[in-house]
Structure formats: C-alpha cells, structure tokens
Design a protein around this motif. Structure first.
Motif, PDB file in Angstrom:
ATOM      1  N   HIS A   1       0.815  -1.216   0.000  1.00  0.00           N
ATOM      2  CA  HIS A   1       0.000   0.000   0.000  1.00  0.00           C
ATOM      3  C   HIS A   1       0.848   1.266   0.000  1.00  0.00           C
ATOM      4  O   HIS A   1       0.504   2.239  -0.674  1.00  0.00           O
ATOM      5  N   ALA A   2       1.927   1.261   0.775  1.00  0.00           N
ATOM      6  CA  ALA A   2       2.762   2.456   0.898  1.00  0.00           C
ATOM      7  C   ALA A   2       4.221   2.029   0.983  1.00  0.00           C
ATOM      8  O   ALA A   2       4.570   1.173   1.797  1.00  0.00           O
ATOM      9  N   PRO A   3       5.080   2.604   0.151  1.00  0.00           N
ATOM     10  CA  PRO A   3       6.484   2.185   0.129  1.00  0.00           C
ATOM     11  C   PRO A   3       7.287   2.754   1.284  1.00  0.00           C
ATOM     12  O   PRO A   3       6.918   3.766   1.889  1.00  0.00           O
ATOM     13  N   ARG A   4       8.393   2.092   1.569  1.00  0.00           N
ATOM     14  CA  ARG A   4       9.426   2.652   2.427  1.00  0.00           C
ATOM     15  C   ARG A   4      10.535   3.226   1.541  1.00  0.00           C
ATOM     16  O   ARG A   4      10.694   2.791   0.392  1.00  0.00           O
ATOM     17  N   PRO A   5      11.322   4.149   2.067  1.00  0.00           N
ATOM     18  CA  PRO A   5      12.445   4.654   1.279  1.00  0.00           C
ATOM     19  C   PRO A   5      13.414   3.528   0.905  1.00  0.00           C
ATOM     20  O   PRO A   5      13.703   2.648   1.716  1.00  0.00           O
ATOM     21  N   GLY A   6      13.876   3.542  -0.335  1.00  0.00           N
ATOM     22  CA  GLY A   6      14.914   2.615  -0.760  1.00  0.00           C
ATOM     23  C   GLY A   6      14.477   1.173  -0.893  1.00  0.00           C
ATOM     24  O   GLY A   6      15.297   0.266  -0.749  1.00  0.00           O
TER      25      GLY A   6
ATOM     26  N   PRO B   1      10.339   8.584   5.545  1.00  0.00           N
ATOM     27  CA  PRO B   1      10.242   9.366   4.313  1.00  0.00           C
ATOM     28  C   PRO B   1      10.734  10.816   4.435  1.00  0.00           C
ATOM     29  O   PRO B   1      11.139  11.412   3.436  1.00  0.00           O
ATOM     30  N   ASP B   2      10.701  11.370   5.647  1.00  0.00           N
ATOM     31  CA  ASP B   2      11.158  12.757   5.804  1.00  0.00           C
ATOM     32  C   ASP B   2      12.659  12.861   6.033  1.00  0.00           C
ATOM     33  O   ASP B   2      13.181  13.946   6.286  1.00  0.00           O
ATOM     34  N   GLY B   3      13.354  11.714   5.931  1.00  0.00           N
ATOM     35  CA  GLY B   3      14.803  11.715   6.097  1.00  0.00           C
ATOM     36  C   GLY B   3      15.271  11.435   7.505  1.00  0.00           C
ATOM     37  O   GLY B   3      16.475  11.238   7.742  1.00  0.00           O
ATOM     38  N   SER B   4      14.358  11.406   8.467  1.00  0.00           N
ATOM     39  CA  SER B   4      14.733  11.100   9.849  1.00  0.00           C
ATOM     40  C   SER B   4      14.848   9.591  10.044  1.00  0.00           C
ATOM     41  O   SER B   4      14.459   8.801   9.190  1.00  0.00           O
ATOM     42  N   THR B   5      15.392   9.209  11.176  1.00  0.00           N
ATOM     43  CA  THR B   5      15.478   7.803  11.559  1.00  0.00           C
ATOM     44  C   THR B   5      14.752   7.627  12.883  1.00  0.00           C
ATOM     45  O   THR B   5      14.932   8.434  13.806  1.00  0.00           O
ATOM     46  N   MET B   6      13.924   6.604  12.970  1.00  0.00           N
ATOM     47  CA  MET B   6      13.204   6.386  14.220  1.00  0.00           C
ATOM     48  C   MET B   6      13.020   4.898  14.477  1.00  0.00           C
ATOM     49  O   MET B   6      12.945   4.086  13.548  1.00  0.00           O
TER      50      MET B   6
ATOM     51  N   PRO C   1       4.348   3.909  12.081  1.00  0.00           N
ATOM     52  CA  PRO C   1       4.030   5.020  11.168  1.00  0.00           C
ATOM     53  C   PRO C   1       3.610   4.512   9.796  1.00  0.00           C
ATOM     54  O   PRO C   1       4.387   4.460   8.859  1.00  0.00           O
ATOM     55  N   PHE C   2       2.351   4.130   9.703  1.00  0.00           N
ATOM     56  CA  PHE C   2       1.812   3.674   8.425  1.00  0.00           C
ATOM     57  C   PHE C   2       0.663   4.559   7.979  1.00  0.00           C
ATOM     58  O   PHE C   2       0.692   5.156   6.902  1.00  0.00           O
ATOM     59  N   LEU C   3      -0.381   4.676   8.799  1.00  0.00           N
ATOM     60  CA  LEU C   3      -1.558   5.446   8.404  1.00  0.00           C
ATOM     61  C   LEU C   3      -1.211   6.910   8.166  1.00  0.00           C
ATOM     62  O   LEU C   3      -1.861   7.572   7.360  1.00  0.00           O
ATOM     63  N   GLY C   4      -0.161   7.388   8.796  1.00  0.00           N
ATOM     64  CA  GLY C   4       0.290   8.753   8.557  1.00  0.00           C
ATOM     65  C   GLY C   4       1.638   8.795   7.883  1.00  0.00           C
ATOM     66  O   GLY C   4       2.342   9.810   7.952  1.00  0.00           O
ATOM     67  N   ARG C   5       2.050   7.670   7.244  1.00  0.00           N
ATOM     68  CA  ARG C   5       3.369   7.615   6.650  1.00  0.00           C
ATOM     69  C   ARG C   5       3.491   8.652   5.527  1.00  0.00           C
ATOM     70  O   ARG C   5       2.566   8.840   4.760  1.00  0.00           O
ATOM     71  N   GLY C   6       4.662   9.246   5.396  1.00  0.00           N
ATOM     72  CA  GLY C   6       4.900  10.179   4.312  1.00  0.00           C
ATOM     73  C   GLY C   6       5.294  11.540   4.809  1.00  0.00           C
ATOM     74  O   GLY C   6       5.832  12.333   4.081  1.00  0.00           O
TER      75      GLY C   6
END
Length: 246
Positions: A142-147, A199-204, A241-246
C-alpha cells in the motif's frame, strides 16, 4: 471436525513458523516448506500432523516436486499460506543492483505465483473441489518505504495476483486472500528496534507486535468456510508510522 490440510511456505522462522504452529494447534495437518530442513523440523517439532519438505519457491521444478509430495502425503489441499519472501538492502533507486532486483522478484512474485498455481491445480482437481490461497502481502503493498523498490513493486504485484486468483477460482470454489502485515517481531524486522529511515529523512525506532498475533490471524482466515472470504486483512503494530506515513 473433518481433517483439514494446509501448506505454509517460508515456515522455518518468523511469520511462516507462527502461522504453521497456529494451524497445527487448531488441528490442521500442515506441510511446511522452506530451503533448509533443520528449521522446518523445529517448526513442527512435537506435532504428529506436521511434515516438512525442502524447496526454493523461486525454482519452479522444486515447487512442483514439493507440491507433488504434498498431494501424495495428504491426498488433498485446503489452504496454502504463500508466505516465503525476502527483501533487499535499502538503497536509492538507481543503486539497486540487478541481482537484488531479480532475487526479490524470484522469491516474492515468481515464488508466490509458482506455489499458488501448484496449489490451484490440486484444489481444482480434488473432490470435493476447492480451497483457499492466502498470500502474504505487506504494508508495502500500500505504501512504500524509502529505498525499497524491489520489495514494494513485488508486494503491489501480489495484490493483483490475489485478486486474479480470487476471480479465476470462483468457478472451482477456490478463493484467495491477502494478509498485509506491519512490523511483526521477526528476524526480518529486527532492524526496526535500532531505527529505520523515514520518508522525511529522519530515523526512528518503530514498534513491533508479537508474531503469534499474525499466526492466529492467518489461522482465522484459513478457518472460514469457502462461501466466506476476507479478501484483505491488515494486521500491524498500532503505533507504527503507516496510516500517517509520508
């Protein structure tokens, strides 16, 4: 309760192991498939209704040989949980190697197709006819992860394959479902505990859930009569962080 027969691929660890053990606990006969025998035997240890066969799902002859052995052993097949798959290192799109792309496609898409087709043939030709194919999609369907181009592309493709199996299988009482799993606690998601790129470049650090919950969800989908279906189920860590991913 009549005997029920299932195949679980990628059952040597993680989600596959949890699903196989949940089905065994509910009285199913379960054939577990994977590339290495030792972890498969650990999955079914203590269960006299379990049997293990080795196969690389990306290799069609190995898949066909394994399902022939399932047919010989069980006589029929009621459920396939198409779980085997892999990822690739998280890299920018232009850095994804052809080898990693082809490896992920072989396991996640080709393997899902090969196993589903082998199961479909058994289900179509048995009496009584019919069965259920459950594909392991992913939140990434449904929604990709970076890379994650290869993983994301194959999981989106699994969704289309699931719909096609469900449509084509209607006349044979064969149905298909997809379970989309977010952050089950398995070796594949261990990296979540150390922090993953957002997706915003942070790591969590991302929360995970006990994989046993996923196993029970698969067993529930498998237990439905063929006149009922859950086409798509999502089970995930509540705060990931899926439903608000991005």
């Amino acid at each position: 309760m009549a005997d029920r027969f299932a195949v679980v691929t990628g059952a040597g660890q993680g989600i596959g192991r949890a699903a196989a053990q949940a089905l065994l606990a509910e009285g199913w006969h379960v054939a577990v498939l994977g590339r290495r025998m030792a972890p498969l035997e650990e999955t079914i240890a203590g269960h006299d209704r379990g049997v293990a066969f080795t196969a690389d799902v990306g290799d069609r002859p190995q898949v066909e040989a394994a399902f022939a052995r399932v047919k010989e052993r069980f006589g029929r097949l009621d459920v396939l949980f198409n779980n085997a798959g892999r990822g690739a290192p998280a890299v920018d799109f232009d850095e994804l190697s052809p080898e990693d792309w082809e490896g992920v496609v072989a396991a996640n898409l080709n393997g899902t197709f090969f196993c589903a087709q082998a199961a479909y043939r058994i289900m179509r030709n048995q009496s009584p006819q019919g069965g259920r194919i459950i594909n392991n999609g992913s939140i990434s369907a449904h929604a990709p992860r970076p890379g994650a181009a290869a993983y994301t592309a194959t999981k989106h493709a699994v969704t289309g394959l699931t719909k096609q199996i469900a449509l084509d299988g209607r006349k044979h009482d064969i149905t298909a479902s997809q379970i989309d799993i977010g952050n089950a606690a398995t070796p594949m998601t261990e990296r979540m505990t150390k922090g993953v790129l957002q997706p915003d470049g942070s790591t969590m650090v991302e929360p995970r859930i006990d994989v046993a919950h996923v196993g029970r969800a698969v067993a529930h989908m498998a237990s439905l009569p063929l006149e009922a279906n859950i086409p798509f189920m999502t089970i995930m860590a509540t705060k990931m962080p899926f439903l608000g991913r991005g």
